[in-house]
Design an enzyme around this catalytic site. Structure first.
Site, PDB file in Angstrom:
ATOM      1  N   GLU A  25       0.836  -1.195   0.000  1.00 26.18           N
ATOM      2  CA  GLU A  25       0.000   0.000   0.000  1.00 26.18           C
ATOM      3  C   GLU A  25       0.877   1.253   0.000  1.00 26.18           C
ATOM      4  OE1 GLU A  25      -1.280   1.711   3.794  1.00 26.18           O
ATOM      5  OE2 GLU A  25      -1.444  -0.364   4.490  1.00 26.18           O
ATOM      6  N   LYS A 157      -5.319  -2.523  13.614  1.00 24.78           N
ATOM      7  CA  LYS A 157      -4.695  -1.439  14.375  1.00 24.78           C
ATOM      8  C   LYS A 157      -5.208  -1.467  15.812  1.00 24.78           C
ATOM      9  CE  LYS A 157      -3.958   1.554  10.375  1.00 24.78           C
ATOM     10  NZ  LYS A 157      -4.495   0.626   9.348  1.00 24.78           N
TER      11      LYS A 157
END
Length: 307
Positions: A25, A157
């Site tokens: 990414e 996360k």
């Protein structure tokens, strides 16, 4: 998409010849670190993939095109662009028509990698369900449910509601494969107290599960969770206290929507004295390495013919 897709010659050659490729990414370049640290990290991630004998394909938007694989000059321009957009699924058409520079999120990288024929993607941590806002669910989750790639991450996360995120992944049929772990890692920490669906010890085992899943006409991603390296991982209790403080500060300041994650990550880094950032950088490299190892077992070499 073909009118907008620009595949780097090295990546195209690898696709045509069945070589292992790892998608990366670019939101970490545009929104993760300041310049020049962002360029340095991008280069290190690509080199990590290359050392394992695979081809890196960093995905981004630039000049009105979707770039699958970046040149050195394109990477520099992306990192230094004055106006950069963080590209989630909803933003692709906007950024293309306005010719904006954009870093791709997990969801967008997944979609583009699949459309390009890439089978493996390495990231830091996926998005999920936000704390204190269960209606705020990342586009990463539904995209994982409908995109057949192997995704290597250090879990979700840690600033998110991890139990709720796992519940959504279960509902959407995304298998969670623990790489040499029985627990879902908590991004900065190796443990969360939450179980994975199965533990594997070898990259080849991951590839075998992915092949079997996809041969059964299932279109979901295979989420491989790789604990952060022990030398940089943070104790769960200590980082959790910091995260809770950062979440409360975000609520008090009225921070919402797309601004929540960048604020929390930056604030957690400040409160931890930079230790969370060091853990983040180390797990990114570890995930890129594992993704490249898995990619070797998923590619199809071109047959050789004697003359």
């Amino acid at each position: 998409m073909k009118n907008y897709l620009r595949i780097h010659p090295e990546v195209r050659h690898a696709l045509e010849n069945g070589q292992p490729i790892v998608a990366l990414e670019s939101a970490v370049i545009t929104h993760g670190l300041p310049y020049p640290e962002n360029v340095q990290l991008a280069e290190e991630l690509e080199q990590t993939v290359r050392k394992e004998g695979a081809i890196p394909a960093t995905i981004a938007l630039l000049d009105g095109f979707i770039r699958v694989g970046l040149s050195v000059e394109e990477r520099e321009r992306l990192a230094t662009a004055t106006h950069k957009r963080k590209i989630s699924i909803r933003d692709i058409g906007i950024a293309l028509t306005r010719k904006e520079a954009g870093g791709t999120t997990v969801a967008t990288t997944l979609h583009i990698a699949h459309q390009s024929g890439i089978k493996v993607f390495a990231t830091g941590g996926i998005g999920g369900v936000h704390r204190e806002a269960p209606f705020d669910v990342s586009a990463d989750l539904p995209t994982l449910a409908k995109t057949p790639l192997v995704v290597v991450s250090a879990g979700a996360k840690a600033i998110l509601d991890l139990p709720a995120t796992l519940e959504v992944l279960e509902t959407m049929g995304v298998p969670i494969i623990g790489y040499r772990t029985d627990e879902f890692p908590a991004f900065y920490s190796r443990e969360s107290g939450l179980p994975v669906n199965v533990r594997v010890e070898d990259p080849q085992d991951v590839a075998a599960i992915a092949k079997a899943q996809w041969e059964c006409q299932l279109v979901n991603a295979i989420l491989v969770v790789n604990p952060p390296p022990s030398e940089t991982a943070l104790p769960r209790a200590a980082i959790e206290a910091i995260i809770q403080q950062a979440v409360h500060e975000a609520l008090d300041q009225g921070i919402r929507g797309a601004e929540v994650t960048p604020f929390l990550l930056a604030r957690v880094s400040e409160l931890s004295g930079g230790e969370s950032l060091r853990a983040n950088l180390a797990l990114l490299k570890s995930n890129a390495q594992l993704a490249a190892q898995i990619a070797h077992h998923l590619y199809t070499p071109r047959p050789l013919y004697s003359v």
